[in-house]
Design an enzyme around this catalytic site. Structure first.
Site, PDB file in Angstrom:
ATOM      1  N   GLY A   1     -11.064  -1.037   1.002  1.00 36.27           N
ATOM      2  CA  GLY A   1     -10.063  -0.544   0.038  1.00 36.27           C
ATOM      3  C   GLY A   1     -10.441   0.773  -0.606  1.00 36.27           C
ATOM      4  O   GLY A   1     -10.566   1.803   0.063  1.00 36.27           O
TER       5      GLY A   1
ATOM      6  N   ILE B   1     -13.228   1.782  -2.007  1.00 36.16           N
ATOM      7  CA  ILE B   1     -14.634   2.242  -2.000  1.00 36.16           C
ATOM      8  C   ILE B   1     -14.787   3.318  -0.926  1.00 36.16           C
ATOM      9  O   ILE B   1     -14.439   3.070   0.235  1.00 36.16           O
ATOM     10  CB  ILE B   1     -15.607   1.082  -1.680  1.00 36.16           C
ATOM     11  CG1 ILE B   1     -15.308  -0.148  -2.529  1.00 36.16           C
ATOM     12  CG2 ILE B   1     -17.043   1.533  -1.862  1.00 36.16           C
ATOM     13  CD1 ILE B   1     -16.135  -1.367  -2.150  1.00 36.16           C
TER      14      ILE B   1
ATOM     15  N   ARG C   1      11.635  -0.599   6.482  1.00 38.35           N
ATOM     16  CA  ARG C   1      12.791  -1.420   6.853  1.00 38.35           C
ATOM     17  C   ARG C   1      13.876  -1.432   5.784  1.00 38.35           C
ATOM     18  O   ARG C   1      15.043  -1.292   6.062  1.00 38.35           O
ATOM     19  CB  ARG C   1      12.331  -2.851   7.152  1.00 38.35           C
ATOM     20  CG  ARG C   1      12.154  -3.071   8.644  1.00 38.35           C
ATOM     21  CD  ARG C   1      11.612  -4.424   8.920  1.00 38.35           C
ATOM     22  NE  ARG C   1      10.289  -4.572   8.302  1.00 38.35           N
ATOM     23  CZ  ARG C   1       9.489  -5.591   8.495  1.00 38.35           C
ATOM     24  NH1 ARG C   1       9.859  -6.586   9.250  1.00 38.35           N
ATOM     25  NH2 ARG C   1       8.301  -5.664   7.936  1.00 38.35           N
TER      26      ARG C   1
ATOM     27  N   ARG D   1      16.540  -0.075   0.077  1.00 38.50           N
ATOM     28  CA  ARG D   1      16.981  -0.279  -1.304  1.00 38.50           C
ATOM     29  C   ARG D   1      15.856  -0.686  -2.251  1.00 38.50           C
ATOM     30  O   ARG D   1      15.975  -0.556  -3.453  1.00 38.50           O
ATOM     31  CB  ARG D   1      18.089  -1.339  -1.340  1.00 38.50           C
ATOM     32  CG  ARG D   1      19.428  -0.756  -0.881  1.00 38.50           C
ATOM     33  CD  ARG D   1      20.365  -1.840  -0.486  1.00 38.50           C
ATOM     34  NE  ARG D   1      19.755  -2.715   0.528  1.00 38.50           N
ATOM     35  CZ  ARG D   1      20.282  -3.814   0.995  1.00 38.50           C
ATOM     36  NH1 ARG D   1      21.424  -4.243   0.540  1.00 38.50           N
ATOM     37  NH2 ARG D   1      19.678  -4.524   1.925  1.00 38.50           N
TER      38      ARG D   1
ATOM     39  N   GLY E   1      -0.923  -9.721  -3.464  1.00 37.94           N
ATOM     40  CA  GLY E   1      -0.856  -8.641  -2.480  1.00 37.94           C
ATOM     41  C   GLY E   1      -2.186  -8.327  -1.818  1.00 37.94           C
ATOM     42  O   GLY E   1      -2.360  -7.258  -1.246  1.00 37.94           O
TER      43      GLY E   1
ATOM     44  N   VAL F   1     -11.389   0.421   5.517  1.00 39.82           N
ATOM     45  CA  VAL F   1     -12.559  -0.427   5.213  1.00 39.82           C
ATOM     46  C   VAL F   1     -12.826  -0.433   3.710  1.00 39.82           C
ATOM     47  O   VAL F   1     -13.008   0.625   3.092  1.00 39.82           O
ATOM     48  CB  VAL F   1     -13.827   0.090   5.946  1.00 39.82           C
ATOM     49  CG1 VAL F   1     -15.023  -0.802   5.632  1.00 39.82           C
ATOM     50  CG2 VAL F   1     -13.593   0.145   7.448  1.00 39.82           C
TER      51      VAL F   1
ATOM     52  N   LYS G   1     -13.437  -4.668  10.042  1.00 41.78           N
ATOM     53  CA  LYS G   1     -14.074  -3.667   9.177  1.00 41.78           C
ATOM     54  C   LYS G   1     -15.537  -3.481   9.561  1.00 41.78           C
ATOM     55  O   LYS G   1     -16.052  -2.357   9.549  1.00 41.78           O
ATOM     56  CB  LYS G   1     -13.934  -4.103   7.717  1.00 41.78           C
ATOM     57  CG  LYS G   1     -12.478  -4.081   7.242  1.00 41.78           C
ATOM     58  CD  LYS G   1     -12.324  -4.818   5.929  1.00 41.78           C
ATOM     59  CE  LYS G   1     -10.897  -4.831   5.430  1.00 41.78           C
ATOM     60  NZ  LYS G   1     -10.669  -5.791   4.344  1.00 41.78           N
TER      61      LYS G   1
ATOM     62  N   VAL H   1       0.839  -1.208   0.000  1.00 39.87           N
ATOM     63  CA  VAL H   1       0.000   0.000   0.000  1.00 39.87           C
ATOM     64  C   VAL H   1       0.873   1.256   0.000  1.00 39.87           C
ATOM     65  O   VAL H   1       0.612   2.207  -0.747  1.00 39.87           O
ATOM     66  CB  VAL H   1      -0.967  -0.008   1.209  1.00 39.87           C
ATOM     67  CG1 VAL H   1      -1.744   1.294   1.285  1.00 39.87           C
ATOM     68  CG2 VAL H   1      -1.919  -1.199   1.121  1.00 39.87           C
TER      69      VAL H   1
ATOM     70  N   GLY I   1      -5.573  -4.186  -2.483  1.00 42.54           N
ATOM     71  CA  GLY I   1      -4.589  -3.935  -3.538  1.00 42.54           C
ATOM     72  C   GLY I   1      -3.994  -2.543  -3.398  1.00 42.54           C
ATOM     73  O   GLY I   1      -4.572  -1.655  -2.758  1.00 42.54           O
TER      74      GLY I   1
HETATM   75  N1  HSE Z   1      -6.603  -8.587   3.320  1.00 47.78           N
HETATM   76  C1  HSE Z   1      -7.554  -7.570   3.055  1.00 47.78           C
HETATM   77  C2  HSE Z   1      -8.603  -8.120   2.087  1.00 47.78           C
HETATM   78  C3  HSE Z   1      -6.864  -6.370   2.487  1.00 47.78           C
HETATM   79  O1  HSE Z   1      -8.345  -9.169   1.497  1.00 47.78           O
HETATM   80  O2  HSE Z   1      -9.664  -7.539   1.948  1.00 47.78           O
HETATM   81  C4  HSE Z   1      -7.680  -5.141   2.436  1.00 47.78           C
HETATM   82  O3  HSE Z   1      -8.110  -4.750   3.717  1.00 47.78           O
END
Ligand code: HSE
Length: 359
Positions: free
Chosen positions: A136, A138, A46, A49, A189, A134, A207, A15, A304
């Protein structure tokens, strides 16, 4: 134009890299919308590079994210580390103590500690923004909190975990088994660092607790959420559901009843003809039912890098432009306790599969 709005980002994983790229590519657009430029002044991660797809040569690097949160040059701290405890919590507390607004995508922390953090921000006249926590990309927090402010909500429910929805969809569409599909979601991801959060309904519970607070004006109550995931859903169940005219979806449901507020996450069979049944893959959907507006459906990518970055950017533009509403829509002193209804008190239809072992 006002002086630039300086941000610090803690955590440059999937993210964080998405946020850096969005801020870079959309810099002029965001500057117009916020009436000032939004610039990354400091970061903490962390691995220095790793290529994050953006030029970080002029940015201050910190080993210690909490030290960065006290940087006197910074206006807002964006926390993208995750986790309910440890460094993420320290980053938020330090930022608020040092008079900085905060933007977070941290649903676990908001679910466990959101009311306290909101009160702390309020006391200091600061903003705690969490659209990315909550569903992503939206705009569901803004949608419920501001867009539906004229309504009393009766029910808020939806598909809140992209990984589970991706797994259920892919299991139905392909011949692949659960573990194989989970590994794909991790590669893309979508999954949490600990994938049991996705597949055991914990992420969706976080959420849902946040949505229930925004939707019903109550303190966040993660302990009151019943959570059951998709671990035990087999291909056979998915096939039977299909035969009966249903899709299996992991739903988070918050519903106001005469006895109080139900908050539950579990796999549900939804009729195939309903809009929510058509929400597939990593997509999320949130349905809100209000007394004046009726039913509202919000749908989009729930996980994502870029969709989540889109939500973070929206919060940053609001703060940079000076727009602000209370964290959960009400001053924390006005959030009202609503008794929770335990899952044992829930009446509903069940699907039961009986398996006769051969003798
Ligand atoms: N792991 C979460 C999902 C990521 O799959 O919805 C987004 O909060």
């Amino acid at each position: 134009m006002k002086p630039p709005f300086k941000i610090a980002i803690a955590g440059l994983g999937t993210v964080g890299s998405g946020v850096l790229q969005l801020l870079d590519r959309q810099a002029d657009l965001l500057a117009q919308r916020a009436a000032r430029r939004i610039v990354v002044a400091a970061v903490s991660a962390r691995d220095r590079r790793r290529d994050r797809g953006a030029d970080l040569s002029a940015v201050r690097w910190y080993e210690d994210a909490a030290a960065m949160a006290a940087d006197p040059e910074v206006d807002v701290v964006v926390e993208l580390i995750g986790g309910a405890d440890g460094i993420a919590r320290q980053v938020l507390d330090t930022a608020l103590d040092h008079g900085k607004h905060v933007v977070t995508a941290n649903k676990a922390l908001m679910a466990h500690d959101g009311t306290r953090l909101a009160a702390r921000a309020e006391e200091r006249g600061l903003i705690l923004a969490f659209e990315a926590a909550v569903a992503g990309g939206i705009p569901v927090i803004k949608g419920l909190r501001e867009g539906l402010a004229g309504n009393r909500l009766e029910r808020v429910y939806g598909i809140l975990n992209g990984t589970s929805n991706y797994i259920l969809t892919t299991m139905r569409e392909s011949a692949h088994e659960f573990a194989e599909v989970l590994a794909e979601a991790q590669k893309l991801g979508y999954a949490e660092a600990d994938p049991s959060f996705d597949i055991d309904g914990i992420d969706a519970a976080h959420k849902l607790a946040i949505l229930a607070s925004v939707g019903f004006g109550r303190p966040v109550d993660i302990a009151g959420v019943y959570a059951e995931g998709i671990r035990h859903v087999s291909r056979l169940d998915i096939d039977f559901a299909e035969e009966l005219g249903y899709r299996i979806k992991l739903l988070g449901i918050a519903r106001l009843t005469e006895d109080g507020l139900e908050q539950r996450v579990h796999p549900c069979m939804v009729p195939r003809a309903t809009p929510i049944a058509a929400v597939e893959g990593v997509y999320n959907a949130v349905v809100a039912e209000g007394d004046f507006v009726g039913r509202v459906v919000l749908q989009g990518r729930g996980a994502g890098a870029f969709p989540t970055a889109s939500a973070v950017a929206a919060d940053l533009v609001d703060i940079a432009a000076g727009r602000h509403v209370p964290t959960f829509g009400l001053h924390t002193a006005n959030l009202r306790e609503i008794p929770g209804v335990p899952i044992e008190g829930h009446h509903g239809a069940y699907y039961i599969r009986l398996w006769r072992a051969s003798m």
